[in-house]
Structures are given as C-alpha cells and as structure tokens.
Design a protein around this motif. Sequence first.
Motif, PDB file in Angstrom:
ATOM      1  N   LYS A  85      10.745 -10.120  21.057  1.00 45.59           N
ATOM      2  CA  LYS A  85      11.972  -9.593  20.476  1.00 45.59           C
ATOM      3  C   LYS A  85      13.073 -10.642  20.312  1.00 45.59           C
ATOM      4  O   LYS A  85      14.058 -10.411  19.612  1.00 45.59           O
ATOM      5  CB  LYS A  85      12.495  -8.430  21.323  1.00 45.59           C
ATOM      6  N   LYS A  86      12.937 -11.800  20.963  1.00 48.11           N
ATOM      7  CA  LYS A  86      13.970 -12.831  20.879  1.00 48.11           C
ATOM      8  C   LYS A  86      13.543 -14.034  20.030  1.00 48.11           C
ATOM      9  O   LYS A  86      14.272 -15.012  19.939  1.00 48.11           O
ATOM     10  CB  LYS A  86      14.340 -13.298  22.293  1.00 48.11           C
ATOM     11  N   ARG A  87      12.396 -13.948  19.414  1.00 45.32           N
ATOM     12  CA  ARG A  87      11.932 -15.070  18.609  1.00 45.32           C
ATOM     13  C   ARG A  87      12.738 -15.171  17.313  1.00 45.32           C
ATOM     14  O   ARG A  87      12.993 -14.175  16.649  1.00 45.32           O
ATOM     15  CB  ARG A  87      10.439 -14.948  18.314  1.00 45.32           C
ATOM     16  N   THR A  88      13.098 -16.410  16.964  1.00 44.09           N
ATOM     17  CA  THR A  88      13.947 -16.655  15.803  1.00 44.09           C
ATOM     18  C   THR A  88      13.114 -16.723  14.525  1.00 44.09           C
ATOM     19  O   THR A  88      11.877 -16.737  14.552  1.00 44.09           O
ATOM     20  CB  THR A  88      14.706 -17.977  15.972  1.00 44.09           C
ATOM     21  N   TYR A  89      13.827 -16.817  13.418  1.00 44.48           N
ATOM     22  CA  TYR A  89      13.138 -16.939  12.120  1.00 44.48           C
ATOM     23  C   TYR A  89      12.218 -18.152  12.104  1.00 44.48           C
ATOM     24  O   TYR A  89      11.063 -18.077  11.655  1.00 44.48           O
ATOM     25  CB  TYR A  89      14.151 -17.045  10.986  1.00 44.48           C
ATOM     26  N   TRP A  90      12.726 -19.297  12.582  1.00 46.07           N
ATOM     27  CA  TRP A  90      11.930 -20.514  12.508  1.00 46.07           C
ATOM     28  C   TRP A  90      10.757 -20.485  13.468  1.00 46.07           C
ATOM     29  O   TRP A  90       9.722 -21.106  13.203  1.00 46.07           O
ATOM     30  CB  TRP A  90      12.802 -21.751  12.729  1.00 46.07           C
ATOM     31  N   GLN A  91      10.859 -19.770  14.569  1.00 46.47           N
ATOM     32  CA  GLN A  91       9.701 -19.628  15.453  1.00 46.47           C
ATOM     33  C   GLN A  91       8.611 -18.781  14.805  1.00 46.47           C
ATOM     34  O   GLN A  91       7.426 -18.970  15.079  1.00 46.47           O
ATOM     35  CB  GLN A  91      10.130 -19.009  16.786  1.00 46.47           C
ATOM     36  N   ASN A  92       9.033 -17.852  13.937  1.00 46.46           N
ATOM     37  CA  ASN A  92       8.086 -16.977  13.250  1.00 46.46           C
ATOM     38  C   ASN A  92       7.902 -17.349  11.784  1.00 46.46           C
ATOM     39  O   ASN A  92       7.325 -16.572  11.018  1.00 46.46           O
ATOM     40  CB  ASN A  92       8.539 -15.523  13.352  1.00 46.46           C
ATOM     41  N   HIS A  93       8.406 -18.509  11.391  1.00 46.99           N
ATOM     42  CA  HIS A  93       8.167 -18.991  10.035  1.00 46.99           C
ATOM     43  C   HIS A  93       6.653 -19.107   9.801  1.00 46.99           C
ATOM     44  O   HIS A  93       5.908 -19.449  10.722  1.00 46.99           O
ATOM     45  CB  HIS A  93       8.842 -20.357   9.859  1.00 46.99           C
ATOM     46  N   PRO A  94       6.157 -18.815   8.595  1.00 42.50           N
ATOM     47  CA  PRO A  94       4.704 -18.841   8.361  1.00 42.50           C
ATOM     48  C   PRO A  94       4.004 -20.116   8.822  1.00 42.50           C
ATOM     49  O   PRO A  94       2.880 -20.050   9.342  1.00 42.50           O
ATOM     50  CB  PRO A  94       4.605 -18.664   6.839  1.00 42.50           C
TER      51      PRO A  94
END
Length: 731
Positions: free
Chosen positions: A157-166
């Motif tokens: 729930k705390k992961r950022t956009y860049w951590q979850n970027h493709p």
Amino acid sequence: MSFPPRLRVRTFSPLRRLVGAATASALALTCVVAAQTAAAPPVAAADDATLAASGYDVICENMHTLGSLTRADVDRARSIMGGKVDMGQYGTMTLAANPSWAPQSGLDTAGDRYMHSLHWALPLLKTGLALGDAEGQAMQRRFVDIVLDWVRDNPVKKRTYWQNHPQYLGFRIGTFVCMNRLATSSTHRAWAATQLRVELKKALAYGTSGNNTTMNLKLAAFAGARQAGTEAQRTTLRNQTVLVARRLAHADGSDLEGAPGYGLYLGTIMHRAYNVLSRYGATASAAKISSMLNARGSFYAHASRPDRYLETIGDTHLQRIPSGVFSATSEAEWVRSSGASGRKPSAVYKRFTGGYAFGRSGWVAGTDTSSTFYSVRTADRYALPSHRHADTTAMTWYADGVDWVADPGPYAYNGSSLRSAVVRRNAHSALVAPGTPNRAVYGSVKAASSGGGVDRTCVYDPGYLGSSGFELARCVYYLRSIDAVVVEDLVRSTKQSGTIQQQWVLPSGVSARTSGRTVALSSPDIVGVTRGARLLTSGVPRVSGASTATGTLGQSYGKSTRGSVVRVPVSVRTGKTARVVTVLTSSGTPGVARTTLSGRKALRVTVNGRAQTVWTSVNEFSRLAAKVSFSRSKAKVRVGKKVKFSARVTSLGLPAKRAKVVLQERRKGKWRKVRTLRTKANGRVSTKVKMTRKGKKHYRVVVRAKSGSKGWRSVVSPTRTVKVKPKVKKR
C-alpha cells in the motif's frame, strides 16, 4: 530464427562458462546496454535440476539477460557481499546491512529507481548456487535477506509510482520468478510464489499501451503466472505479451520509440519472449513473436552506419547489433558480422514508417572506410514520447570512416541540464526556428524515392506554426554518381519576421575552417588516417564552439564530448519564403548552381568537375505543402441572416498573398463562385454571406495560384453545410 544447439551439461567449474549459455553481464540492466550483450540461451529441454544447481535456469536467463558464471559474476557477487553494487551506467549503490532503500548520491535518477527492481541481487543467488561451498551459502542467504528486507520496508500500500513502474516492477517480478525456481529452500520458494501472486495484480492492472518497459513487464508477469498464478492470468499475460510486441513494431520493422536503440532493445525482449514462450509450451504465441522479430533485421541493418554502430537518433547510444538475436541469414547479421555471415542488403535507400530515411553509397564488407551514409529524421508517424527527441528535419552524415555530422544522443536519464538540452531541436543538425516546436505535430513526408542515381527525401515540418508561425521544409538529395549530399531548405514566415538557423553539429575530433561560403572539415577516420570533407552553402556559414544547448554530444551513456557547430542563418520576412542550398561531400571540391532540366528548375552540382543535375523540389513543395482550413460560424440560420466564413491558406514556397481564394456554393449540381476573397499576409481570410433562400447550402473554398506562380495545383477545402430555415413570420 537460428538458435544455439542443445545445451550439454558438464562438470561445473566456478570460473568456467557453461557451453551454449548467454555471455551477458548480470548487471546489463536495461535497454540499450542489455541489447548489446544478450545472446540466446538454449530452448531445448535439459536437466533443469542439474542446471539450477549450477546457477543456470533457462527461464531466469531469458528474463534478465543474465549469463552462465564467469569471473566477473564471482567478483560482482563478492562486491555485493562487501556492500557495493555496481549499477553499470547508472552509478554505484552502497548496500547497508539493513538498507534504507532511499535515493543515494552514488546513483543517478535511473539508478535510484532500479534499486527497487532487485534483479541486481541475482548474482548472489546464481554465484552462490554455483559455488556450493560455505561462501556460496552465505551469498544465497544474503540474497534472501535482501529481498525479504525490501518487501518488509516497502509494503504494497505504500509503494510509489516508480517502484511499480512497468520497468522496475517487471524486473522485480522476474527476480521472484528466479527465486521461486532456484532457491534451495522450499520455504523461500513458497515465499517467492506468494510475492508473485501479489505483484501479478499490479502487472495485470497495466494495459498494453506502454513502450518497451511494458513488454518486459508482460513477459516477466507471464512467467510469474506460470509459476504461481491462475490459468486465466497465464492466458491474459501470454496474449498481452504478443499484443505489446505487435503494437511496438511497424510492419517494416521500424520502431515506435523514436529511437532505433530502443527498438533494438525491444527486439532483444522479443527474442527472450520467444524463448520463454517456447519453454513453457506456448508455441503458437512464440511463432508470432518470431515472425515479428525477423521483420526487424532489415531496419537495423539500414539504421547502422558503415562502422556498424546504430545511428544515435533519439535516445540511442552508440551500440552495435547484438549476436544471437536475429536470424543467421538476416541482413542484420550481415551488418553485425561485417559481411562474414548473413545476407548482404540489396537496397541502398530506404524510408521507414517509424519516421526515418537512410541512404548510402553501398555495402562494403570488413572495415569500411570508403562508404557514405546519411540519415533524415522525418518523424511523420506517431511516436511514443519517452525516447523521441524534437528532431524533425534532423540529419546525420558519415563518410570515409568519419562521423562528420552527428546527432547528440541521449546523454543520461538524470534530469541534468545537458539531458534536457539534447532532447530539444536546438541540439540537432536540423532547422532551428525561434520558439519551441510542438512535438505532438508530426512532419509530413512529401517525397521519398530512389532512382536514376538520386535519392530524394522531402519532409515538411509545421511544428513551429503554433508558437512562432514558421513553416519549414527540407529536401535531401544524395547524388550517387558524384557522392554528394545536397540539402535544400525552405523557410516561410506566417506571423513574424525572423532568422532560422540551418545547423550542423560536428563531433569532437572534426575541425572546421570557413572560407567564404565553404567550410573545410578534417578528422581522423576509424583507423587513424586523416580525412577531409567540404560543406558548401548558398548562405554565410559560421563556426562556433559547443555549449550546453548545442554541440555537446552524449552518445555514450553518462559521458559527454564537446564538438563544434556550423550555423547558416536564414532570414525571412513575414509572408515571404527563403531558401538555402548546402552541398556536403568528402570526395573533393563541390560547386552548385541553379539551372533547368527538361524545362524544370534544377540544381547542377559538381564535385572536382564531375557534374550531376537534380530537379529541385521548390515548386513541388509549393504545391504539395499547400493546405487550406475552412469553417463557418453557424450550421443553422434563418433566411435573411448572415453566416461568417473563415479560411486560412498556408503554402510553403508560395506566399499566401499570391494565392487566389474563391468561395464557392454548389447550385444545380455545379460549384459556382460566390466571390473572390483577399488574403492577408498570414493567409487568413474571412467574409459574410447573406442567406437568401431556405434549404441546405453547401460551400467550399478553392485556392489557386495567381498569375506567375507556376507549379502549384488548386487546393480544395472540405465542404461546409449550412441549413437555412424560413423567416419567422410576424404575428
């Protein structure tokens, strides 16, 4: 496609390569760098348990372009154990016993993001398995500690956009796939499967509209679904892998990234996808990927200079076609091997849908210090914005083993002023006007042909129209019999007077000296022999040193070199058109003069007295680039009321004030003139017409050249309809 033979398992030595395995570095992290070193692991079945014990896994290798064990891998794993992670081009990461996962000064922006991919830690797992001793077991434990710590410190729930970027999500999923397949502990394999099920939800949330990073994500996620997902997830991700591959590649093999290097990286991912799909038994999907990959070989052959490097267009670093990716009989293989294998290309000129045109004097095997090569950036098709520069009309020129006129390359993804500069028009060998070009407005190719010893590429660039009102066009002719590149540039102003720069960026090592309208160039070639070339222009050339904005090249990631810039100013007044002609040749002293050929305007070009004549495209451009927009103020009106009609006429090479604009109405099956309109200097015109009778009325605008303006055909606007209602009766 051609792949290495079946892997033969041998007794493993930590410093010995496995036969047939890939040779890529374990930290060939991304894109262009990974593409240069990737080779094909075997697809045929082998003793997976034996291979895994040696630190090799067919699925894992294909997702991460890792390789079999080398001394470099051992050294890298030991360095990680000591707290230093070499992130290659992105810097060095300091790895604490309990990492904070915060940005570090030793990494650039990309490095800070790749920290969360976790695949940089795989050398610990691979080397640890291969060593199999106490040191190897410590490496495996450290690998597990790292991934457990990252998950603990970065809850979903705390992961950022860049951590979850493709890109980073894809590599992280692949890391868990490797852990699930290779970890010696069943507990750790089960934990990795749990993480895969968590990460797959996010992977599935991404559609198929991204770039190469999405392809990487879908491939890794498909493998993750095969390891720990549901059948529905496997089917969806398998189909999405194929859909992304198809979307990112034009039928002619060119890319949608706006940078051949990223298209090449996509080709590498496609190659890995073929292997992974085949290994998991998805043969139909693998066949589709193989077909798409084979079509790309010709594009990369033509995008390569005579020194075998891809031209650095957009975010393309200096790189060569990797081995093991394209068929052994492809044109790409001929270029990669310098003619030792593969099929020699037959065409010497090609224009590609991705917005490129490439031409050359011929194809020479071995070390080539005699060929001429040039590129033209047409940018006439939709390109993904990530890696395309604002480079419409940009050119490069390579001849006699020397890169004479260059593209700046990407430098680095670090948010620096230099990175910001190299993506702009000002950094390119292109036409540079006041204002900022709109990258969403694409160029338009008006000619692209080769015949009779002449290549012809003409591109119209309306990118500056919105900001400063300048229309630009560039025609590039290659005169093959005298080895001369001729550039004819046209500039028109619709809003304001100004000066446009015809700009040539010279790499470091190329010296330039002006004498009148000629610029003498000198540089050592690829084998150290000093070569000379000439640039002759109808304008007044000026040579200046490099600045941050222009003349600084970043063709190798994170490294910049300073060259010089030749500028030819082209001044134009409002409503006028100006033209400048430039000849580039390494074959002697050039000359150029206007003439006629079969009654048409032409250029007579000479090099050391040898002459060749080419029809100029000035009049053709005047006709081809002309356009008219037409609108009416109302779609419905009463009899007796007026409707305002507005039009704008723009024509490159023919001032708008010389255009005859006629408003027509269709009556009794024929178009009949309503009135002739007078255009302003900027091409705008408007008029009001009183509606005299009810019914549907159809109007259009026809634009013709006035007397003395030859070579321009009539241009007709779309039809506009007005519904006229009866008058309202008074009571």
